[in-house]
Design an enzyme around this catalytic site. Structure first.
Site, PDB file in Angstrom:
ATOM      1  N   ALA A 159      23.597  53.589  28.383  1.00 30.68           N
ATOM      2  CA  ALA A 159      23.911  54.610  29.402  1.00 30.68           C
ATOM      3  C   ALA A 159      25.334  55.161  29.307  1.00 30.68           C
ATOM      4  O   ALA A 159      25.754  55.909  30.197  1.00 30.68           O
ATOM      5  CB  ALA A 159      23.626  54.126  30.824  1.00 30.68           C
ATOM      6  N   ALA A 160      26.066  54.818  28.241  1.00 32.19           N
ATOM      7  CA  ALA A 160      27.423  55.378  28.096  1.00 32.19           C
ATOM      8  C   ALA A 160      27.342  56.911  27.976  1.00 32.19           C
ATOM      9  O   ALA A 160      28.101  57.639  28.620  1.00 32.19           O
ATOM     10  CB  ALA A 160      28.113  54.784  26.878  1.00 32.19           C
ATOM     11  N   GLY A 161      26.400  57.382  27.164  1.00 30.61           N
ATOM     12  CA  GLY A 161      26.221  58.838  27.012  1.00 30.61           C
ATOM     13  C   GLY A 161      25.793  59.480  28.326  1.00 30.61           C
ATOM     14  O   GLY A 161      26.243  60.581  28.669  1.00 30.61           O
ATOM     15  N   ASP A 162      24.951  58.785  29.076  1.00 32.97           N
ATOM     16  CA  ASP A 162      24.502  59.321  30.374  1.00 32.97           C
ATOM     17  C   ASP A 162      25.681  59.420  31.337  1.00 32.97           C
ATOM     18  O   ASP A 162      25.822  60.403  32.070  1.00 32.97           O
ATOM     19  CB  ASP A 162      23.429  58.414  30.990  1.00 32.97           C
ATOM     20  CG  ASP A 162      22.189  58.342  30.118  1.00 32.97           C
ATOM     21  OD1 ASP A 162      21.904  59.320  29.408  1.00 32.97           O
ATOM     22  OD2 ASP A 162      21.518  57.289  30.137  1.00 32.97           O
TER      23      ASP A 162
HETATM   24  O1  RIB Z   1      20.442  56.215  27.883  1.00 39.83           O
HETATM   25  C1  RIB Z   1      20.007  54.954  28.287  1.00 39.83           C
HETATM   26  C2  RIB Z   1      18.603  55.031  28.794  1.00 39.83           C
HETATM   27  O2  RIB Z   1      17.732  55.390  27.743  1.00 39.83           O
HETATM   28  C3  RIB Z   1      18.042  53.742  29.332  1.00 39.83           C
HETATM   29  O3  RIB Z   1      18.325  53.540  30.693  1.00 39.83           O
HETATM   30  C4  RIB Z   1      16.567  53.833  29.018  1.00 39.83           C
HETATM   31  O4  RIB Z   1      15.755  53.906  30.145  1.00 39.83           O
HETATM   32  C5  RIB Z   1      16.420  55.069  28.124  1.00 39.83           C
HETATM   33  O5  RIB Z   1      15.936  56.140  28.819  1.00 39.83           O
END
Ligand code: RIB
Length: 302
Positions: A248-251
């Site tokens: 989730a770093a990119g998120d």
């Molecule tokens: O970017 C990380 C995410 O990728 C995770 O939370 C997983 O669910 C996938 O969607």
């Protein structure tokens, strides 16, 4: 502050820690199994809300316990869940292994995420119309993403595509993207250019700009991030931290950029803010469990 609408995925992440990733055909013993709310769309929405963003989300879960838990998690973080539908069948699930180097491998079973249809965008169009910024990723059907971006642009919104997980995209998707936020691997897939250095990144970015993207912020992991538009490039170095899990770093980075732009910050300020958020997110385990609050960012000394 400008409002943000996220259109994307919700997954329950089933996470196991391993010393090293298994090879094909190999069985290994892991440890520390956890269920953590995730999904790129939901992670980005939660990242925004924790950073003070005003966020609604369009997406779908299944009619199971995971779906209920994921909606509850979004509500706890003040994401508007009015536009999250519940479908017959399973909620999206991600099988995640994280190794000793903080690297992960992820397999997603999309479940209800692949039932987010063009018709849902029509019935939830007020979520787009009531927002200023529309953010999408690639864990929902491509037709729906294409339609969402088209509708958002027709309504004069600023559109952000985080192209993960990357696939080759038709021009009709790309032409409605204002800001693209790929990592280097994703940019390679989108542009068809093999990336070995900064010049390659610039050539690949130019291909996307020629197709209609207004600006790109390419994330470079521990090297930082690179802003590119027609006129200029800006390199922002990463904050150096001890990474324990990069999930989730990119998120977190795309979420933070969106909030910074919603607060009318300029590109340099937005990249600095997002770099801090990205650094904080890799210092904690999991997806939504790792996302920092605005207070965390303000007290971060990189
Ligand atoms: O970017 C990380 C995410 O990728 C995770 O939370 C997983 O669910 C996938 O969607």
């Amino acid at each position: 502050m400008k409002k943000i609408c996220v259109i994307g995925s919700l997954n329950m992440d089933l996470v196991v820690k391993v010393d090293a990733m298994p090879k094909g055909g190999q069985t290994i013993i892991g440890s520390d199994f956890k269920e953590v709310p995730g999904g790129k769309g939901a992670n980005q929405a939660v990242a925004m809300a924790r950073l003070g963003g005003n966020v609604s989300m369009i997406g779908k879960v299944g009619n199971d316990g995971f779906g209920q838990t994921l909606i509850k998690a979004l509500k706890n973080d003040n994401v508007d869940t009015k536009y999250i539908g519940i479908e017959d069948g399973p909620t999206g699930v991600a099988l995640i292994t994280v190794d000793n180097n903080a690297e992960n491998s992820i397999v997603v079973a999309p479940g209800a995420n692949f039932k987010v249809a063009v018709e849902d965008i029509d019935s939830d169009i007020e979520a787009i119309l009531n927002s200023d910024i529309v953010v999408v990723q690639l864990e929902t059907p491509l037709e729906t993403i294409k339609y969402s971006l088209k509708k958002a642009k027709e309504a004069g919104k600023y559109t952000i595509l985080n192209p993960a997980p990357a696939v080759v995209l038709e021009d009709a998707v790309i032409e409605n993207v204002d800001l693209l936020t790929p990592n280097e691997t994703e940019l390679e897939i989108l542009s068809g250019i093999q990336i070995n250095n900064e010049d390659d990144i610039k050539r690949a970015a130019q291909i996307m700009i020629d197709k209609g993207v207004k600006e790109l912020i390419v994330t470079l992991g521990s090297k930082g991030s690179l802003y590119i538009n027609k006129e200029k490039t800006i390199l922002k170095k990463a904050y150096k931290v001890e990474a324990i899990d990069t999930t989730a770093a990119g998120d977190s980075y795309t979420g933070a950029l969106s909030v910074a732009f919603a607060n009318n910050k300029d590109v340099v300020e937005a990249m600095d803010f997002a770099s801090k958020v990205g650094a904080l997110s890799v210092m904690k385990e999991g997806a939504q469990s790792s996302l920092p609050t605005l207070k965390d960012v303000e007290s971060f000394r990189g």
